[in-house]
Scaffold this motif. Structure first.
Motif, PDB file in Angstrom:
ATOM      1  N   MET A  28       0.813  -1.215   0.000  1.00 42.73           N
ATOM      2  CA  MET A  28       0.000   0.000   0.000  1.00 42.73           C
ATOM      3  C   MET A  28       0.845   1.264   0.000  1.00 42.73           C
ATOM      4  O   MET A  28       0.469   2.295   0.545  1.00 42.73           O
ATOM      5  N   GLN A  29       1.983   1.187  -0.659  1.00 43.21           N
ATOM      6  CA  GLN A  29       2.823   2.365  -0.852  1.00 43.21           C
ATOM      7  C   GLN A  29       2.492   2.994  -2.196  1.00 43.21           C
ATOM      8  O   GLN A  29       2.365   2.301  -3.209  1.00 43.21           O
ATOM      9  N   ILE A  30       2.350   4.315  -2.214  1.00 39.44           N
ATOM     10  CA  ILE A  30       2.035   5.027  -3.450  1.00 39.44           C
ATOM     11  C   ILE A  30       3.292   5.167  -4.295  1.00 39.44           C
ATOM     12  O   ILE A  30       4.307   5.699  -3.840  1.00 39.44           O
ATOM     13  N   LEU A  31       3.214   4.679  -5.529  1.00 37.08           N
ATOM     14  CA  LEU A  31       4.335   4.766  -6.448  1.00 37.08           C
ATOM     15  C   LEU A  31       4.168   5.896  -7.461  1.00 37.08           C
ATOM     16  O   LEU A  31       5.147   6.469  -7.932  1.00 37.08           O
ATOM     17  N   GLY A  32       2.920   6.188  -7.815  1.00 37.64           N
ATOM     18  CA  GLY A  32       2.675   7.234  -8.801  1.00 37.64           C
ATOM     19  C   GLY A  32       1.220   7.666  -8.793  1.00 37.64           C
ATOM     20  O   GLY A  32       0.344   6.901  -8.386  1.00 37.64           O
ATOM     21  N   GLU A  33       0.973   8.904  -9.231  1.00 38.57           N
ATOM     22  CA  GLU A  33      -0.379   9.450  -9.265  1.00 38.57           C
ATOM     23  C   GLU A  33      -0.605  10.199 -10.571  1.00 38.57           C
ATOM     24  O   GLU A  33       0.348  10.682 -11.197  1.00 38.57           O
ATOM     25  N   GLY A  34      -1.858  10.312 -10.970  1.00 39.03           N
ATOM     26  CA  GLY A  34      -2.197  11.051 -12.179  1.00 39.03           C
ATOM     27  C   GLY A  34      -3.626  11.551 -12.136  1.00 39.03           C
ATOM     28  O   GLY A  34      -4.472  10.945 -11.475  1.00 39.03           O
ATOM     29  N   ILE A  35      -3.886  12.642 -12.817  1.00 38.40           N
ATOM     30  CA  ILE A  35      -5.227  13.219 -12.879  1.00 38.40           C
ATOM     31  C   ILE A  35      -5.556  13.530 -14.335  1.00 38.40           C
ATOM     32  O   ILE A  35      -4.760  14.145 -15.047  1.00 38.40           O
ATOM     33  N   ALA A  36      -6.739  13.086 -14.761  1.00 51.69           N
ATOM     34  CA  ALA A  36      -7.215  13.354 -16.114  1.00 51.69           C
ATOM     35  C   ALA A  36      -8.621  13.945 -16.050  1.00 51.69           C
ATOM     36  O   ALA A  36      -9.075  14.370 -14.985  1.00 51.69           O
ATOM     37  N   GLY A  37      -9.314  13.942 -17.176  1.00 51.68           N
ATOM     38  CA  GLY A  37     -10.613  14.598 -17.275  1.00 51.68           C
ATOM     39  C   GLY A  37     -11.764  13.824 -16.671  1.00 51.68           C
ATOM     40  O   GLY A  37     -11.574  12.818 -15.981  1.00 51.68           O
ATOM     41  N   ALA A  38     -12.960  14.300 -16.940  1.00 50.77           N
ATOM     42  CA  ALA A  38     -14.182  13.745 -16.346  1.00 50.77           C
ATOM     43  C   ALA A  38     -14.326  12.259 -16.653  1.00 50.77           C
ATOM     44  O   ALA A  38     -13.949  11.782 -17.727  1.00 50.77           O
ATOM     45  N   ALA A  39     -14.901  11.503 -15.696  1.00 48.96           N
ATOM     46  CA  ALA A  39     -15.033  10.051 -15.861  1.00 48.96           C
ATOM     47  C   ALA A  39     -16.336   9.547 -15.266  1.00 48.96           C
ATOM     48  O   ALA A  39     -16.348   8.628 -14.446  1.00 48.96           O
ATOM     49  N   ILE A  52      -9.976   7.304 -17.757  1.00 49.56           N
ATOM     50  CA  ILE A  52      -9.359   6.271 -16.918  1.00 49.56           C
ATOM     51  C   ILE A  52      -7.986   5.903 -17.474  1.00 49.56           C
ATOM     52  O   ILE A  52      -6.994   5.824 -16.735  1.00 49.56           O
ATOM     53  N   ILE A  53      -7.920   5.683 -18.776  1.00 48.95           N
ATOM     54  CA  ILE A  53      -6.648   5.341 -19.408  1.00 48.95           C
ATOM     55  C   ILE A  53      -5.651   6.493 -19.294  1.00 48.95           C
ATOM     56  O   ILE A  53      -4.484   6.292 -18.938  1.00 48.95           O
ATOM     57  N   ASP A  54      -6.110   7.709 -19.551  1.00 49.35           N
ATOM     58  CA  ASP A  54      -5.227   8.876 -19.483  1.00 49.35           C
ATOM     59  C   ASP A  54      -4.647   9.051 -18.079  1.00 49.35           C
ATOM     60  O   ASP A  54      -3.443   9.319 -17.918  1.00 49.35           O
ATOM     61  N   ALA A  55      -5.495   8.917 -17.062  1.00 53.06           N
ATOM     62  CA  ALA A  55      -5.029   9.065 -15.682  1.00 53.06           C
ATOM     63  C   ALA A  55      -4.053   7.956 -15.323  1.00 53.06           C
ATOM     64  O   ALA A  55      -3.052   8.186 -14.629  1.00 53.06           O
ATOM     65  N   CYS A  56      -4.326   6.751 -15.804  1.00 52.63           N
ATOM     66  CA  CYS A  56      -3.431   5.620 -15.548  1.00 52.63           C
ATOM     67  C   CYS A  56      -2.062   5.863 -16.174  1.00 52.63           C
ATOM     68  O   CYS A  56      -1.026   5.625 -15.542  1.00 52.63           O
ATOM     69  N   VAL A  57      -2.038   6.332 -17.418  1.00 49.67           N
ATOM     70  CA  VAL A  57      -0.766   6.606 -18.108  1.00 49.67           C
ATOM     71  C   VAL A  57       0.059   7.636 -17.336  1.00 49.67           C
ATOM     72  O   VAL A  57       1.272   7.491 -17.168  1.00 49.67           O
ATOM     73  N   LEU A  58      -0.621   8.671 -16.841  1.00 54.22           N
ATOM     74  CA  LEU A  58       0.083   9.699 -16.069  1.00 54.22           C
ATOM     75  C   LEU A  58       0.629   9.134 -14.758  1.00 54.22           C
ATOM     76  O   LEU A  58       1.744   9.477 -14.341  1.00 54.22           O
ATOM     77  N   ALA A  59      -0.140   8.258 -14.116  1.00 51.33           N
ATOM     78  CA  ALA A  59       0.317   7.647 -12.863  1.00 51.33           C
ATOM     79  C   ALA A  59       1.494   6.713 -13.109  1.00 51.33           C
ATOM     80  O   ALA A  59       2.445   6.671 -12.314  1.00 51.33           O
ATOM     81  N   LEU A  60       1.441   5.964 -14.209  1.00 49.57           N
ATOM     82  CA  LEU A  60       2.571   5.090 -14.553  1.00 49.57           C
ATOM     83  C   LEU A  60       3.834   5.907 -14.808  1.00 49.57           C
ATOM     84  O   LEU A  60       4.923   5.557 -14.356  1.00 49.57           O
ATOM     85  N   SER A  61       3.683   6.999 -15.539  1.00 44.55           N
ATOM     86  CA  SER A  61       4.833   7.866 -15.812  1.00 44.55           C
ATOM     87  C   SER A  61       5.405   8.430 -14.521  1.00 44.55           C
ATOM     88  O   SER A  61       6.632   8.489 -14.331  1.00 44.55           O
ATOM     89  N   ASP A  62       4.520   8.829 -13.610  1.00 44.30           N
ATOM     90  CA  ASP A  62       4.949   9.367 -12.318  1.00 44.30           C
ATOM     91  C   ASP A  62       5.694   8.313 -11.508  1.00 44.30           C
ATOM     92  O   ASP A  62       6.581   8.644 -10.714  1.00 44.30           O
ATOM     93  N   ALA A  63       5.332   7.039 -11.720  1.00 41.05           N
ATOM     94  CA  ALA A  63       5.984   5.934 -11.010  1.00 41.05           C
ATOM     95  C   ALA A  63       7.255   5.462 -11.708  1.00 41.05           C
ATOM     96  O   ALA A  63       7.931   4.548 -11.223  1.00 41.05           O
ATOM     97  N   GLY A  64       7.566   6.071 -12.863  1.00 42.96           N
ATOM     98  CA  GLY A  64       8.753   5.665 -13.612  1.00 42.96           C
ATOM     99  C   GLY A  64       8.558   4.376 -14.380  1.00 42.96           C
ATOM    100  O   GLY A  64       9.525   3.667 -14.671  1.00 42.96           O
ATOM    101  N   LEU A  65       7.316   4.077 -14.732  1.00 41.55           N
ATOM    102  CA  LEU A  65       6.989   2.836 -15.435  1.00 41.55           C
ATOM    103  C   LEU A  65       6.518   3.140 -16.849  1.00 41.55           C
ATOM    104  O   LEU A  65       5.969   4.209 -17.122  1.00 41.55           O
ATOM    105  N   GLU A  66       6.720   2.189 -17.736  1.00 39.93           N
ATOM    106  CA  GLU A  66       6.297   2.332 -19.120  1.00 39.93           C
ATOM    107  C   GLU A  66       4.789   2.144 -19.243  1.00 39.93           C
ATOM    108  O   GLU A  66       4.164   1.476 -18.413  1.00 39.93           O
ATOM    109  N   ARG A  67       4.222   2.691 -20.299  1.00 41.19           N
ATOM    110  CA  ARG A  67       2.791   2.537 -20.564  1.00 41.19           C
ATOM    111  C   ARG A  67       2.394   1.061 -20.664  1.00 41.19           C
ATOM    112  O   ARG A  67       1.295   0.677 -20.278  1.00 41.19           O
TER     113      ARG A  67
END
Length: 294
Positions: A28-39, A52-67
């Protein structure tokens, strides 16, 4: 931290204004976060899925992970609108890109996050509004009927009422209001006719932008703005009292207008509210983990 050798979870909190995503590990450690448009799929199914996909991509990038890591995630997805069976089914049928997706209402994940367990009460006052309380066995939902049919004391409702009162004031049916100048400047319009053109066909997110103006005008002494807030606060208290009657305990307040609304609520409400332990997207991860382990 090596995230390649452990299961990662995606938590999604999707509402009428934005979609928040968090990537967490099994600890339960936060690795990355992202915010996108209305859902909110009730408003626009395809946009909700893309957010959902856009926010996920941003969170992955924030975590240093590939799409591409998206395909290995176990997702807990809490959305506004899926309390309606049609939209729950449509989201369940989505060919999502995740390893697994576990779908719930935004209310359920918000309650999980706010109380750290599957029981308690919450009041959400953001773009929309709703009250929710659960004992872990039984639950009660009050409101949440969507804009413009319900969502009293939400950001969208406040903004809609502001426009309504500005038009009445322009027709000299009620007194002048500071809201007129606020809205005219924000929308770059000059009169009621151009205001109507600017608002035609707009939805909840559009009207929600005016909520801050209602509070600003009320605090500047505007009687019309104050009446709008007091009407919303009265509804809030009615919902709050029903939640407490269902299950005694504290109520967690969630949403973008809660801080501005609190001064207009009675002392008894202040004594029974708490800050959420964790945000809804954290609750979405808890929900996904519970589903995997059940």
């Amino acid at each position: 931290m090596d995230s390649k050798n452990q299961q990662l979870y995606l938590g999604i909190d999707g509402g009428g204004s934005k979609c928040k995503a968090v990537i967490m590990n099994t600890d339960m450690q936060i690795l990355g976060e992202g915010i996108a448009g209305a859902a909110n799929p009730f408003h626009n199914l395809e946009r909700a899925q893309q957010s959902i996909i856009d926010a996920c991509v941003l969170a992955l990038s924030d975590a240093g992970l590939e799409r591409s890591a998206m395909h290995s995630l176990i997702a807990g997805v809490g959305l506004a609108g899926v309390n309606l069976p049609k939209y729950f089914q449509l989201m369940q049928e989505w060919q999502h890109p995740f390893k697994q997706m576990h779908l719930a209402t935004d209310l359920h994940i918000a309650c999980l996050g706010a109380h750290g367990e599957a029981k308690g009460a919450i009041m959400i006052n953001g773009t929309g509004s709703v009250g929710y309380v659960t004992s872990g066995v039984e639950s009660l939902v009050i409101g949440g009927h969507g804009f413009p049919h319900g969502d009293i004391c939400s950001g969208a409702w406040l903004g809609f009422r502001a426009v309504e009162q500005v038009l009445l004031s322009d027709d000299k049916l009620i007194e002048d209001t500071l809201l007129t100048d606020k809205l005219f400047k924000k929308l770059a319009v000059k009169d009621a006719n151009t205001l109507i053109e600017a608002i035609a066909g707009q939805g909840a997110t559009f009207y929600g932008q005016f909520a801050i103006d209602v509070f600003d005008c009320a605090e500047a002494g505007d009687a019309i703005a104050l009446q709008i807030i007091e009407q919303g606060a009265a509804y809030f208290c009615q919902v709050f009292d029903r939640l407490i009657a269902f299950q005694q305990g504290k109520v967690a307040l969630i949403g973008g207008i809660k801080t501005r609304l609190m001064p207009y609520l009675p002392k008894r409400i202040h004594e029974q509210v708490i800050e959420p332990v964790n945000p809804p997207e954290y609750g979405a991860v808890l929900f996904a983990i519970k589903q995997v382990n059940s």
